[in-house]
Design an enzyme around this catalytic site. Sequence first.
Site, PDB file in Angstrom:
ATOM      1  N   GLU A 103      -6.427  17.224  -9.881  1.00  8.01           N
ATOM      2  CA  GLU A 103      -6.957  17.483 -11.049  1.00  8.01           C
ATOM      3  C   GLU A 103      -8.467  17.755 -11.118  1.00  8.01           C
ATOM      4  OE1 GLU A 103      -5.924  15.212 -14.776  1.00  8.01           O
ATOM      5  OE2 GLU A 103      -6.040  16.972 -15.833  1.00  8.01           O
ATOM      6  N   GLU A 106       6.751  20.073 -24.864  1.00  9.58           N
ATOM      7  CA  GLU A 106       5.994  20.420 -23.487  1.00  9.58           C
ATOM      8  C   GLU A 106       6.667  21.558 -22.599  1.00  9.58           C
ATOM      9  OE1 GLU A 106       3.438  18.509 -22.413  1.00  9.58           O
ATOM     10  OE2 GLU A 106       3.414  16.748 -23.654  1.00  9.58           O
ATOM     11  N   HIS A 148       4.068  11.719 -29.171  1.00 13.56           N
ATOM     12  CA  HIS A 148       3.207  12.590 -28.384  1.00 13.56           C
ATOM     13  C   HIS A 148       3.456  14.123 -28.271  1.00 13.56           C
ATOM     14  CE1 HIS A 148       0.724  13.934 -25.048  1.00 13.56           C
ATOM     15  NE2 HIS A 148       1.725  14.488 -24.485  1.00 13.56           N
ATOM     16  N   LYS A 157       5.125  23.283 -13.547  1.00 10.05           N
ATOM     17  CA  LYS A 157       4.298  22.149 -13.542  1.00 10.05           C
ATOM     18  C   LYS A 157       3.833  22.047 -11.974  1.00 10.05           C
ATOM     19  CE  LYS A 157       2.787  17.556 -14.437  1.00 10.05           C
ATOM     20  NZ  LYS A 157       2.956  16.304 -15.076  1.00 10.05           N
ATOM     21  N   ARG A 183      -5.467  22.146 -12.960  1.00  8.53           N
ATOM     22  CA  ARG A 183      -4.447  21.376 -13.666  1.00  8.53           C
ATOM     23  C   ARG A 183      -4.838  21.096 -15.127  1.00  8.53           C
ATOM     24  NH1 ARG A 183      -1.791  16.379 -10.229  1.00  8.53           N
ATOM     25  NH2 ARG A 183      -0.425  15.452 -11.951  1.00  8.53           N
ATOM     26  N   HIS A 209      -3.315  19.530 -26.025  1.00  8.96           N
ATOM     27  CA  HIS A 209      -3.457  18.078 -26.102  1.00  8.96           C
ATOM     28  C   HIS A 209      -4.778  17.557 -26.364  1.00  8.96           C
ATOM     29  CE1 HIS A 209       0.362  18.371 -23.601  1.00  8.96           C
ATOM     30  NE2 HIS A 209       0.171  17.167 -23.417  1.00  8.96           N
ATOM     31  N   ARG A 228       0.786  -1.275  -0.003  1.00  9.44           N
ATOM     32  CA  ARG A 228       0.155  -0.009  -0.033  1.00  9.44           C
ATOM     33  C   ARG A 228       0.944   1.255   0.054  1.00  9.44           C
ATOM     34  NH1 ARG A 228      -2.772  -2.940   4.032  1.00  9.44           N
ATOM     35  NH2 ARG A 228      -4.366  -4.016   3.177  1.00  9.44           N
ATOM     36  N   ASN A 259      -3.117  20.715 -20.113  1.00  9.37           N
ATOM     37  CA  ASN A 259      -3.507  19.875 -21.499  1.00  9.37           C
ATOM     38  C   ASN A 259      -3.431  21.170 -22.828  1.00  9.37           C
ATOM     39  OD1 ASN A 259      -3.923  17.434 -20.400  1.00  9.37           O
ATOM     40  ND2 ASN A 259      -6.156  17.922 -19.551  1.00  9.37           N
ATOM     41  N   HIS A 264      -3.866  14.600 -28.592  1.00 12.07           N
ATOM     42  CA  HIS A 264      -4.446  13.326 -28.709  1.00 12.07           C
ATOM     43  C   HIS A 264      -5.306  12.783 -29.725  1.00 12.07           C
ATOM     44  CE1 HIS A 264      -4.074  13.613 -23.828  1.00 12.07           C
ATOM     45  NE2 HIS A 264      -3.128  13.322 -24.423  1.00 12.07           N
ATOM     46  N   LYS A 266       1.077  11.617 -10.895  1.00 14.34           N
ATOM     47  CA  LYS A 266       0.440  10.779 -11.627  1.00 14.34           C
ATOM     48  C   LYS A 266       1.314   9.264 -12.066  1.00 14.34           C
ATOM     49  CE  LYS A 266      -3.136  13.633 -13.896  1.00 14.34           C
ATOM     50  NZ  LYS A 266      -3.834  13.943 -15.054  1.00 14.34           N
TER      51      LYS A 266
HETATM   52  N1  NAD Z   1       2.442  10.866 -15.181  1.00 14.53           N
HETATM   53  C1  NAD Z   1       2.529  11.816 -16.069  1.00 14.53           C
HETATM   54  O1  NAD Z   1       2.020  12.799 -15.543  1.00 14.53           O
HETATM   55  C2  NAD Z   1       2.609  11.800 -17.538  1.00 14.53           C
HETATM   56  C3  NAD Z   1       2.728  12.863 -18.218  1.00 14.53           C
HETATM   57  C4  NAD Z   1       3.095  13.058 -19.455  1.00 14.53           C
HETATM   58  C5  NAD Z   1       3.448  11.843 -20.241  1.00 14.53           C
HETATM   59  N2  NAD Z   1       3.288  10.816 -19.461  1.00 14.53           N
HETATM   60  C6  NAD Z   1       3.688   9.429 -20.135  1.00 14.53           C
HETATM   61  O2  NAD Z   1       4.731   9.379 -20.514  1.00 14.53           O
HETATM   62  C7  NAD Z   1       5.063   8.379 -21.492  1.00 14.53           C
HETATM   63  C8  NAD Z   1       5.842   8.837 -22.385  1.00 14.53           C
HETATM   64  O3  NAD Z   1       7.191   9.370 -21.964  1.00 14.53           O
HETATM   65  P1  NAD Z   1       8.605   9.422 -22.598  1.00 14.53           P
HETATM   66  O4  NAD Z   1       8.428  10.286 -23.934  1.00 14.53           O
HETATM   67  O5  NAD Z   1       9.830   9.475 -21.689  1.00 14.53           O
HETATM   68  O6  NAD Z   1       8.648   7.920 -23.178  1.00 14.53           O
HETATM   69  P2  NAD Z   1       9.598   6.823 -23.186  1.00 14.53           P
HETATM   70  O7  NAD Z   1       9.739   6.243 -21.646  1.00 14.53           O
HETATM   71  O8  NAD Z   1       8.957   5.659 -23.999  1.00 14.53           O
HETATM   72  O9  NAD Z   1      10.922   7.206 -23.712  1.00 14.53           O
HETATM   73  C9  NAD Z   1      11.109   7.591 -25.088  1.00 14.53           C
HETATM   74  C10 NAD Z   1      12.290   6.567 -25.715  1.00 14.53           C
HETATM   75  O10 NAD Z   1      13.494   7.184 -25.435  1.00 14.53           O
HETATM   76  C11 NAD Z   1      14.200   6.220 -24.583  1.00 14.53           C
HETATM   77  N3  NAD Z   1      15.023   6.814 -23.837  1.00 14.53           N
HETATM   78  C12 NAD Z   1      14.595   7.110 -22.482  1.00 14.53           C
HETATM   79  N4  NAD Z   1      15.721   8.096 -22.019  1.00 14.53           N
HETATM   80  C13 NAD Z   1      16.851   7.701 -22.803  1.00 14.53           C
HETATM   81  C14 NAD Z   1      18.219   8.111 -22.758  1.00 14.53           C
HETATM   82  N5  NAD Z   1      18.592   9.023 -21.895  1.00 14.53           N
HETATM   83  N6  NAD Z   1      18.908   7.694 -23.865  1.00 14.53           N
HETATM   84  C15 NAD Z   1      18.592   7.039 -24.678  1.00 14.53           C
HETATM   85  N7  NAD Z   1      17.313   6.659 -24.883  1.00 14.53           N
HETATM   86  C16 NAD Z   1      16.328   7.024 -23.865  1.00 14.53           C
HETATM   87  C17 NAD Z   1      13.401   5.026 -24.288  1.00 14.53           C
HETATM   88  O11 NAD Z   1      13.868   3.937 -24.174  1.00 14.53           O
HETATM   89  C18 NAD Z   1      12.319   5.220 -25.204  1.00 14.53           C
HETATM   90  O12 NAD Z   1      12.410   4.391 -26.383  1.00 14.53           O
HETATM   91  C19 NAD Z   1       3.627   8.087 -21.770  1.00 14.53           C
HETATM   92  O13 NAD Z   1       3.272   6.697 -21.600  1.00 14.53           O
HETATM   93  C20 NAD Z   1       2.867   9.094 -21.270  1.00 14.53           C
HETATM   94  O14 NAD Z   1       1.494   8.817 -20.976  1.00 14.53           O
HETATM   95  C21 NAD Z   1       3.143  10.723 -18.284  1.00 14.53           C
HETATM   96 ZN    ZN Z   2       2.170  15.789 -23.038  1.00 14.59          ZN
END
Ligand code: NAD
Ligand code: ZN
Lengths: 377, 377
Positions: free
Chosen positions: A245, A194, A275, A235, A249, A256, A130, A253, A260, A152
């Site tokens: 949210e 972003e 994205h 942020k 918050r 977005h 938990r 978006n 999306h 999140k």
């Molecule tokens: N929790 C939140 O508030 C929030 C906000 C925005 C996005 N997200 C989520 O985040 C995800 C997208 O994140 P992302 O763009 O980081 O995607 P990701 O984690 O898939 O990373 C993108 C690519 O870069 C590679 N990578 C990462 N760091 C690297 C580095 N230093 N060197 C070489 N390669 C590297 C990864 O292996 C992957 O192939 C989505 O699932 C989205 O829903 C969450």
């Molecule tokens: Zn985003």
Amino acid sequence: MTVTLSRENERVVHVPLGDRAYDILIGPDLISHAGGEITSRLKVRKAAIVTDENVASQYLDRLVDSLQTDGVETVSLTLPPGEKTKSLEPLAAVCDMALSARIERNDAIIALGGGVIGDLAGFAAGIVRRGVRFVQIPTSLLSQVDSSVGGKTGINSRHGKNLLGVFHQPDLVLSDTSALDSLSEREFRAGYAEVAKYGLIDRPDFFEWLEKNWRDVFAGGPARAEAIAISCQSKADVVVEDERETGRRALLNLGHTFGHALEAATQYDSSRLVHGEGVAIGMVLAHRFSARLNLASTDDAKRVEAHLKAVGLPTEISDIPGELPPTEVLMDAIAQDKKVKSGKLTFILTHGIGQSFVANDVAASEVELFLKETLAR
Amino acid sequence: MTVTLSRENERVVHVPLGDRAYDILIGPDLISHAGGEITSRLKVRKAAIVTDENVASQYLDRLVDSLQTDGVETVSLTLPPGEKTKSLEPLAAVCDMALSARIERNDAIIALGGGVIGDLAGFAAGIVRRGVRFVQIPTSLLSQVDSSVGGKTGINSRHGKNLLGVFHQPDLVLSDTSALDSLSEREFRAGYAEVAKYGLIDRPDFFEWLEKNWRDVFAGGPARAEAIAISCQSKADVVVEDERETGRRALLNLGHTFGHALEAATQYDSSRLVHGEGVAIGMVLAHRFSARLNLASTDDAKRVEAHLKAVGLPTEISDIPGELPPTEVLMDAIAQDKKVKSGKLTFILTHGIGQSFVANDVAASEVELFLKETLAR
Ligand SMILES: NC(=O)c1ccc[n+]([C@@H]2O[C@H](COP(=O)([O-])OP(=O)(O)OC[C@H]3O[C@@H](n4cnc5c(N)ncnc54)[C@H](O)[C@@H]3O)[C@@H](O)[C@H]2O)c1
Ligand SMILES: [Zn+2]
Ligand SMILES: NC(=O)c1ccc[n+]([C@@H]2O[C@H](COP(=O)([O-])OP(=O)(O)OC[C@H]3O[C@@H](n4cnc5c(N)ncnc54)[C@H](O)[C@@H]3O)[C@@H](O)[C@H]2O)c1
Ligand SMILES: [Zn+2]
């Protein structure tokens, strides 16, 4: 703005969430001294590290070494990269690793990777016993400026993205700015969308600064760390005001809703659109749409377009390779995303650069007309 | 005590947890007017009901009828009864049902069943869309007086019980006292052990009342509702003081250290021992052990034993059918459960009826000696 400078080139953003408050450290080479930062701030004796193959090959050994040097026992799990990893089986595997290693409430799960790893590992940290401690070591620009801040967490379901998860704030975020050097140009640019977003939401000065300094942000060094710190601060400000949210918050978006819809219309095929690229196009559209509603000037829309184009981001739907989605498909995606209520939807609109606001009563028909015209051009 | 009486024979216990505050309604035939209670208190348009086969055959139609009469759309999932249902696949099935039905944040997941269904459905409610409304309709005595109050939810893992879960408080609890009529005598008695526990923790008057009125509690009617209401109030008081179990909430574990050890030693074989029976034996042992440490009088231990025996609960390890576990096996189980720190463990001890306290420095060797003597008798 309360970004403070600690040791050489290290910035600290504090997120004041009461008994869930935490610090975000931003600076070069943080992974190499992660052990010291973690043990000096949290009483962690054991850590279960979650990472992906791309990141593990570059940084996992370095992190493990640093933790072990500081007396932290470690186990790790390296998962395949990509959005598919945000699902139930990997989640179960992370939890099982943590429980096998007898991670207790005061021990930590550490996410070493992009947003995919952060969202997955954070969810696991929220449900093992938990809730155990959670340390984010984001390695993509997107995760450093967005997903690692705010608590999140989640995984996807066959019904849609991020439909299962919890709010679980990290206890510490270590944003190693040099780790971004190994990130692909395209992923860096996507994350930059972003960064620009924070300027467009409510920091016109920051947007102006980015227009002048974006090359230094891409090159690395202090400008990069500064842009990341201001983004985290932006942020954090929004999250602190509205942790779960229910109101403000939603500003995050900006761009977005269109973004999306474009991602959905291209079946989340990252060879066509990632994205941040969808968000870039979406932000340009949001500014044009606001201008069309006489809320903002067309000059501002042009300024947004010019800047995003300059850094190499797409700004038009027609920039997406492959067949263009018809208006109906986009409208369906928007309606899905936003739950149209009696023909009205909630949209982030703007009065100009850095003057975004939440509009709760945008007519779906207006959006449709705007999209038709856009696609016809 | 702030148990209040609302409509005929209906008791209300309020759990004042700030923006997570909720009411527990206790009374006969509540399932039949669940729809009215839920819609008048929460703005629920849709409900996803989770139940088990034993309970569904008796009460599911009645609940669905009541909800639909009050305009709530329903879907339901009926799972196999038993502890095995508290695992990952059923959890995924519940989440999937809720998402297929497009349950939104203001809609509800409803648990209709014992603690197994409550813990599972509550966990799902905590993670679907990062939290939707949750209504408990507990149908076993144990779930009415214990598991439905307090917000702990979870499932088991191969590493142990309740190792994955979240804190997610219900928005409403409807304890239908007449639903207990279909519960087996043995399950009712097991739940009664937890009722008696509240008296032994810090309500000597309640324990005395139970000694006089237990037959009426078993028979049903106002005495049963009163016992349930006081139990809920007792648990709520502790939860409000210590929602996330960092201190006082440990008192709820009176009898549970020995009890859990006995459950583990009998491989959770419910034909030999169910949880409440282990707790009954454990409470007697805790009082005897306290007497042995000269903390309480042996008369009090005898009084506890006499009452639990009177209602038909086991009070001796030797009451457990099958081979007796050797001391070492029990000590191992206790050490596992409690994490012995340099030979000391945390134990709930007592100065007498209704005077329990948390002892943080009980010597494991003392416990071992006591168990050896107990088993040798
Ligand atoms: N929790 C939140 O508030 C929030 C906000 C925005 C996005 N997200 C989520 O985040 C995800 C997208 O994140 P992302 O763009 O980081 O995607 P990701 O984690 O898939 O990373 C993108 C690519 O870069 C590679 N990578 C990462 N760091 C690297 C580095 N230093 N060197 C070489 N390669 C590297 C990864 O292996 C992957 O192939 C989505 O699932 C989205 O829903 C969450
Ligand atoms: Zn985003
Ligand atoms: N969340 C908490 O704070 C908390 C506290 C204590 C126990 N628990 C959990 O609760 C669970 C035990 O709860 P339980 O004893 O209710 O077990 P249970 O849910 O398995 O119910 C016991 C049996 O009674 C049947 N049953 C329930 N209501 C009935 C009715 N009205 N008529 C006929 N049959 C009925 C069930 O089908 C089952 O076979 C354990 O998993 C335990 O870990 C949780
Ligand atoms: Zn119990």
